[in-house]
Design a protein around this motif. Structure first.
Motif, PDB file in Angstrom:
ATOM      1  N   ARG A  19       3.831 -12.487  -3.659  1.00 36.95           N
ATOM      2  CA  ARG A  19       3.526 -11.266  -2.598  1.00 36.95           C
ATOM      3  C   ARG A  19       2.082 -11.147  -2.178  1.00 36.95           C
ATOM      4  N   GLU A  21      -0.802  -9.178   0.056  1.00 40.29           N
ATOM      5  CA  GLU A  21      -0.884  -8.159   0.935  1.00 40.29           C
ATOM      6  C   GLU A  21      -2.258  -7.899   1.298  1.00 40.29           C
ATOM      7  N   ARG A  25      -3.913  -1.600   0.021  1.00 36.72           N
ATOM      8  CA  ARG A  25      -2.568  -1.328  -0.329  1.00 36.72           C
ATOM      9  C   ARG A  25      -2.244  -0.876  -1.569  1.00 36.72           C
ATOM     10  N   ALA A  28       1.689  -1.822  -6.810  1.00 35.67           N
ATOM     11  CA  ALA A  28       3.104  -1.692  -6.781  1.00 35.67           C
ATOM     12  C   ALA A  28       3.522  -1.296  -8.314  1.00 35.67           C
ATOM     13  N   LYS A  45       8.598  -1.452  -7.337  1.00 38.37           N
ATOM     14  CA  LYS A  45       8.564  -0.525  -6.132  1.00 38.37           C
ATOM     15  C   LYS A  45       7.191  -0.223  -5.389  1.00 38.37           C
ATOM     16  N   ASP A  46       7.394  -0.593  -4.108  1.00 39.01           N
ATOM     17  CA  ASP A  46       6.372  -0.402  -3.291  1.00 39.01           C
ATOM     18  C   ASP A  46       5.990   1.034  -3.048  1.00 39.01           C
ATOM     19  N   ASP A  48       3.790   2.672  -1.545  1.00 38.89           N
ATOM     20  CA  ASP A  48       3.543   3.294   0.063  1.00 38.89           C
ATOM     21  C   ASP A  48       4.830   3.618   0.662  1.00 38.89           C
ATOM     22  N   SER A  52      11.025  -2.227  -1.750  1.00 41.89           N
ATOM     23  CA  SER A  52      10.797  -3.525  -2.664  1.00 41.89           C
ATOM     24  C   SER A  52      10.801  -4.678  -2.015  1.00 41.89           C
ATOM     25  N   TRP A  53      10.546  -5.767  -2.347  1.00 42.18           N
ATOM     26  CA  TRP A  53      10.595  -6.876  -1.711  1.00 42.18           C
ATOM     27  C   TRP A  53      11.374  -8.021  -2.389  1.00 42.18           C
ATOM     28  N   SER A  82      10.956   1.075   6.734  1.00 42.09           N
ATOM     29  CA  SER A  82      10.359   0.166   5.910  1.00 42.09           C
ATOM     30  C   SER A  82      11.449  -1.097   5.645  1.00 42.09           C
ATOM     31  N   GLY A  84      11.035  -2.860   3.372  1.00 40.04           N
ATOM     32  CA  GLY A  84      11.756  -2.971   1.699  1.00 40.04           C
ATOM     33  C   GLY A  84      12.740  -1.919   1.355  1.00 40.04           C
ATOM     34  N   ASP A 222       1.506  -8.661 -12.041  1.00 37.41           N
ATOM     35  CA  ASP A 222       0.671  -8.270 -11.177  1.00 37.41           C
ATOM     36  C   ASP A 222      -0.869  -8.891 -10.969  1.00 37.41           C
TER      37      ASP A 222
END
Length: 597
Positions: A19, A21, A25, A28, A45-46, A48, A52-53, A82, A84, A222
């Motif tokens: 991912r 970004e 941002r 996540a 989970k995003d 913002d 999700s992706w 979104s 996502g 992450d």
């Protein structure tokens, strides 16, 4: 959501996403099991938008999202929903493909959705006007790159990396796939799989859905926050940061008992403490506490401590050691990469401090992104060195009395790297815990590898986690002094005679075979250590502490004899107390700047 691979296996698949970004941002939320539909879902989970992706479904379906469809589009300031959230809406349905075909995507930003459902692989795209459904071959591996970030040339180049990686890997494991996503590239930080574009846009995470060989889980790393997790539907979260207090106590107790009952893991001042009186006796006889200082006149401080590796390499013939470049503190990234190109230093590479100790801050870097992270974190001058991929590694201790025709080998240590062998059932973390030597290093390995340690290796597959032979980093030292012969002594003496004013120390060598080493070919001196060298064959687990003390004393006597001979014959004054204390203070301050990267 910008680079995705699909890799089929004999009993399933690996679906993995990098991912990318923009800076600013939100971080996540790590993946967990959600039960807000007819079936459980696992996804990160995003923060913002709440979507999700990448997501996996309890029934076996999985999906991952990429930005854009076929061409780079002009992005609007606002969209209705979104992408996502669209992903989660599609995957929750009993028939995700039918829902994609039927749902209203008006005012939704273009996207590509890689969907696995009912054993079929589909490439679903929305270009802002109409929908497309492609059906890639599920028996072959595939790679996708987001068209919003990578042009056609970059996408083709990534395809080449992927195809080259796939060749020769008939049955890749989860570990192989994750490693590809973390290291693939050619040193272009803007377009490698883990990328960084001026710290404004960069890869923030690597997520892999694993459904193979009875293993079903989501592995998440992450890169921005350092949060790692491996989550499955049986609610067994194997995040590296989630051990209970009881677990921590049990492993602390086990580590403590292992250290207590194996002297080789005791602190150096405990092992050497009873011998300090003998050092003092040698000092009194030599009339200098630093009686070693003339042992190697060509090496700063005789190589006892605080010596620069770069200075030692400069005295050695170039064909004896790997190609190496010194990166001074403050060197900018562009200058660093230019030097690597000019010197033809290609990944993987070894990065290590120019002045170091016991393997601290030594790293194998496999890509430009990993080297950049090392460069950003280092607070000292460091070396970038060619990685020597020869199968054998040894430390050969050499000593030559000044005036004598030939030197001698006083000990050889073989180095068995920190390596685990898969059984098809246990994760790397469990395999490490089964070995008393390795579980001592589990904390540092967890910090280094994160959720990668939750990978289950196929039976018989070997994984080397620390590719350099350092005792403090988990290597097992074995006494190979029985390998000392007249022929080997002659060969090593010939090598050491090419290094000006070198009389006492240890050569850490990688080589292809003993026969080649005897012939002076297919070997490389990784490091040359001087007066501060330990006779590291003492750390063989079969040796007693009494044996170690005898060997240390034997080498101290040789060190004193060599240094005093050089001092007398060449009129070299021994180091005085003030100078010696200054050396020790400088080194202590320097070590405070060295940290694991």
């Amino acid at each position: 959501m910008c680079t995705v691979t699909f890799v089929p296996s004999a009993e399933g698949f690996y679906l993995t996403s990098n991912r990318d970004e923009r800076a600013g941002r939100g971080i996540a939320q790590p993946p967990k099991v959600y039960s807000d539909g007819p079936e459980g879902l696992i996804y990160p989970k995003d923060p913002d938008a709440g979507g999700s992706w990448i997501v996996m479904k309890e029934s076996g379906s999985a999906a991952v999202l990429l930005n854009g469809a076929f061409l780079r589009h002009q992005r609007r300031s606002r969209y209705r929903i979104s992408r996502g959230l669209v992903l989660l809406e599609i995957i929750r349905e009993t028939d995700p493909l039918a829902h994609f075909r039927d749902m209203d995507l008006e005012d939704v930003e273009p996207f590509t959705l890689i969907l696995l459902s009912d054993g079929t692989l589909r490439d679903c795209r929305w270009d802002g006007i109409r929908k497309y459904v492609l059906t890639p071959d599920p028996e072959r591996p595939h790679i996708w790159s987001s068209v919003t970030l990578y042009d056609e040339a970059a996408a083709k180049e990534r395809m080449q990396w992927f195809e080259e990686w796939c060749r020769g890997r008939k049955s890749p494991a989860s570990a192989d796939v994750i490693q590809f996503h973390r290291s693939a590239g050619k040193g272009d930080i803007r377009n490698d799989l883990v990328m960084n574009r001026d710290d404004r846009l960069f890869t923030v995470s690597v997520t892999s859905i694993v459904r193979a060989n009875g293993d079903s889980r989501m592995v998440y790393n992450d890169l921005k926050s350092g949060i790692d997790a491996a989550v499955s539907f049986d609610n067994r979260s194997r995040g590296t940061n989630k051990e209970s207090a009881w677990d921590r106590f049990c492993w602390f107790s086990k580590r403590f008992l292992t250290r207590l009952t194996h002297w080789e893991y005791w602190p150096a001042h405990v092992v050497y403490g009873p011998l300090y009186l003998y050092w003092l006796w040698l000092s009194i006889r030599a009339r200098s506490l630093f009686f070693f200082s003339a042992a190697n006149p060509g090496i700063e401080y005789a190589g006892f401590t605080h010596e620069r590796k770069s200075s030692i390499y400069r005295q050695m013939p170039p064909d004896l050691f790997p190609r190496t470049w010194l990166c001074p503190l403050g060197t900018d990234w562009e200058a660093l990469t230019k030097e690597l190109d000019q010197r033809q230093l290609y990944f993987p590479l070894i990065a290590k401090p120019d002045i170091g100790e016991r393997g601290r801050q030594v790293r194998l870097v496999r890509s430009a992104s990993e080297l950049r992270a090392y460069w950003l974190g280092s607070q000292v001058d460091f070396l970038v060195q060619e990685f020597v991929d020869l199968k054998m590694e040894a430390g050969i201790f050499y000593a030559r009395i000044p005036g004598q025709d030939r030197g001698q080998i006083t000990g050889i240590v073989g180095k068995q790297l920190l390596t685990v062998t898969g059984d098809g059932r246990s994760s790397i973390r469990i395999l490490l815990r089964q070995n008393p030597r390795y579980h001592l290093h589990l904390r540092s390995l967890s910090a280094r590898f994160g959720s990668y340690l939750d990978t289950v290796l196929p039976e018989g597959v070997r994984e080397t986690l620390v590719p350099y032979g350092n005792h403090s980093r988990g290597a097992k030292f074995v006494d190979w002094s029985d390998k000392i012969t007249e022929d080997l002594t002659r060969a090593i003496d010939t090598v050491c005679r090419q290094i000006p004013d070198f009389y006492f120390g240890r050569l850490d060598i990688k080589f292809s075979s003993w026969d080649d080493l005897l012939q002076g070919k297919n070997f490389s001196i990784i490091e040359l250590n001087g007066a501060g060298s330990e006779p590291t064959h003492i750390y063989d687990p079969d040796h007693s502490l009494l044996f170690a003390w005898k060997e240390i004393i034997r080498h101290w006597r040789l060190l004193r004899r060599i240094s005093l001979a050089n001092s007398k014959n060449r009129n070299i004054p021994l180091m005085q107390l003030a100078e010696g204390l200054k050396m020790l203070r400088l080194h202590a301050r320097h070590l405070q700047l060295i940290r694991e990267l």
